[in-house]
Design an enzyme around this catalytic site. Structure first.
Site, short mmCIF file in Angstrom:
data_model
loop_
_atom_site.label_atom_id
_atom_site.label_comp_id
_atom_site.label_asym_id
_atom_site.label_seq_id
_atom_site.Cartn_x
_atom_site.Cartn_y
_atom_site.Cartn_z
N CYS A 258 -33.52 7.46 8.93
CA CYS A 258 -34.67 6.19 8.46
C CYS A 258 -35.42 5.85 9.44
CB CYS A 258 -33.24 5.44 7.90
SG CYS A 258 -31.92 4.91 9.03
N LYS B 225 -15.78 5.38 2.28
CA LYS B 225 -15.94 6.37 1.35
C LYS B 225 -17.26 7.58 1.85
CE LYS B 225 -19.04 7.32 -1.28
NZ LYS B 225 -20.07 8.00 -1.75
N GLU C 259 -28.23 -1.27 5.02
CA GLU C 259 -28.74 -0.73 5.82
C GLU C 259 -29.55 0.50 5.08
OE1 GLU C 259 -30.88 1.79 8.11
OE2 GLU C 259 -29.04 2.10 8.68
N GLU D 236 -40.54 6.53 1.14
CA GLU D 236 -39.92 7.57 2.39
C GLU D 236 -39.87 9.26 2.34
OE1 GLU D 236 -35.62 6.69 5.15
OE2 GLU D 236 -35.59 6.03 3.52
#
Length: 490
Positions: free
Chosen positions: A293, A185, A259, A392
């Protein structure tokens, strides 16, 4: 007349399902926007729930009835090597697509793509180096025991927009070696990598249903997660999305690899030169415009070195050339989307309101009136409990935090919900190891971002579940089966 950029994809009007390019059930489309010009680059179908259903059905049939899971690991490894060769032939096409989708510098794409190619080769090598079956001594009185590692089944691989070619490889390569079938996807922002991989699967003759590729928004994507025919979801993305996916999968006891996000600290000790640390950290933060990340976004230094570190980072950022990612003089391109630019700007404003000291950056570069550009930005005296120090951002924004001593630096480093990556800047490796044992982080490196998918990558706490890369990345696509026999097989 300005020349339009080349779109090196052959079937952007279709979906790749069951070994063929097919017409989508959905009539909706997704425009992929060039992050530098804000113009439509190309468009792809927006797959709906029916399209997802077709892709899952194809992957399920290919796993239950097809030849792929019944091939030997060596035979599947040969296919992975063929994929590696095909990926190598498409590097120029990735250079045409990836910078426009996400803002990465064109000059960086070749280096990353070599890592992608080596990923497929690495997992091909595990066909002979990994023990897929091993004899064990039974403990219940039987004569013979084995642990057989078998494929988990149908995998839904949900790929983010920031580094799609690499993150797709770290999911697809081990899944295929294990004998799984996959529904990829793609993200609506950056589907190009998925289309390239679908074209490769089609060209090399991968059996129907083994690799299916669709692009979809949230509702259809959630149908992939909820479907009981999908045995495992491998997801890379935000922690908030990961929490929702994990909750759904927990409800049906499905497997997952998640993750997720990070707010990774860099602890700079007193024996490491401030200017050298600033150079390393600032350069890394410019890669992919900080949309990583594992990026080291919190810089923790002794109180007496705080002002010098802030000044050194500001000086490094002041030298950064911002602009077209295809210009060889550019060091920082745009962020990927208008939404991402707005998010970064919102956090910069939050930092100001919270009382952090803005030392450099904070806005759009004055010479760029189009494109999703943000100046590299550094704040000083960022409070540990502040949003700027906790959340973040996913953009080129650094937060410098002063610490009283080493114990306080470790406390600050651990004082977030994340635990993905960390670094310790010192010339004493033994010191790094001692500090690493106290940091709640999936990776700890010396003097830079040492995240290493070749060994294994993943996080503690809300940075995720499981590992990608390395042997652990293969084990995530395998189930252990215990076989106990009355006598050894002949």
């Amino acid at each position: 007349m300005k020349t339009l950029p080349r779109v090196p994809l052959s079937s952007t009007g279709s979906l790749y399902i069951d070994g063929a390019w097919v017409e989508p059930h959905s009539t909706a489309t997704i425009d992929v926007i060039d992050s530098t010009t804000e113009q439509v680059f190309y468009s792809v179908p927006d797959a709906d729930v029916d399209d997802i259903d077709r892709a899952i059905a194809a992957a399920r049939k290919a796993f239950d009835e097809g030849p792929w899971p019944r091939l030997s690991h060596a035979e599947r490894a040969e296919v992975l090597l063929t994929i590696a060769e095909a990926v190598e032939q498409r590097i120029d096409d990735v250079v045409e697509i990836w910078p426009r989708e996400t803002g990465i510098l064109a000059s960086s794409v070749g280096v990353v793509m070599q890592e992608v190619i080596e990923t497929y080769r690495y997992y091909a090598g595990l066909a002979t180096d990994f023990a897929f079956a091993e004899e064990v001594a039974p403990t219940n009185g039987a004569a013979f025991g084995m642990i057989v590692k078998e494929p988990v089944g149908v995998v839904g691989a949900i790929i983010p927009w920031n580094s799609p070619m690499g993150l797709l490889a770290w999911k697809v390569a081990p899944a295929l070696l294990a004998g799984c079938t996959v529904v990829v996807k793609c993200s609506p922002e950056a589907p190009g990598a998925g289309y390239i991989m679908a074209e490769i699967a089609d060209t090399i003759g991968l059996p129907p249903g083994v690799l299916n590729v669709v692009t979809a928004e949230r509702e259809a994507s959630e149908a992939l997660v909820r479907d009981p025919r999908v045995d495992k979801i491998a997801f890379t993305g935000s922690t908030e999305a990961g929490k929702r996916i994990g909750g759904i999968l927990g409800g049906r006891i499905a497997r997952s690899s998640l993750e997720l996000g990070g707010k990774s600290p860099a602890i700079v000790l007193d024996d490491f030169d401030v200017a050298d640390a600033a150079r390393i950290i600032a350069a890394a933060e410019c890669f992919l415009s900080g949309q990583i990340c594992a990026s080291l976004t919190r810089v923790i230094v002794p109180e007496e070195r705080h002002d010098a570190m802030v000044a050194a980072l500001a000086e490094e950022f002041s030298r950064v050339t911002i602009g077209d990612p295809y210009d060889p003089t550019t060091r920082l391109g745009p962020v990927a989307t208008a939404r991402q630019r707005a998010r970064v700007q919102d956090y910069i404003e939050i930092g100001r309101q919270e009382g952090a000291e803005l030392a450099y950056g904070g806005g759009r570069p004055a010479h760029l009136d189009s494109g999703w550009f943000v100046e590299p930005t550094v704040f000083g005296r960022v409070a540990v409990e502040s949003r700027l120090g906790q959340e973040e951002i996913f953009g080129p924004v650094l937060a410098v935090q002063p610490a009283r001593d080493l114990d306080d630096a470790i406390r600050i480093a651990n004082a977030t919900e994340f635990g993905l990556n960390a670094a310790v800047f010192t010339h004493d490796s033994a010191r790094v190891l001692a500090i690493a044992r106290r940091l709640h982080s999936g990776t700890v490196g010396q003097n830079g971002n040492r995240a290493d998918f070749g060994i294994g990558f993943g996080g503690f706490k809300r940075s995720g579940i499981g590992r990608e890369g390395g042997v652990a990345g293969l084990q995530a696509y395998l189930e252990n089966k215990t076989v106990v026999l009355d006598a050894p097989p002949t």
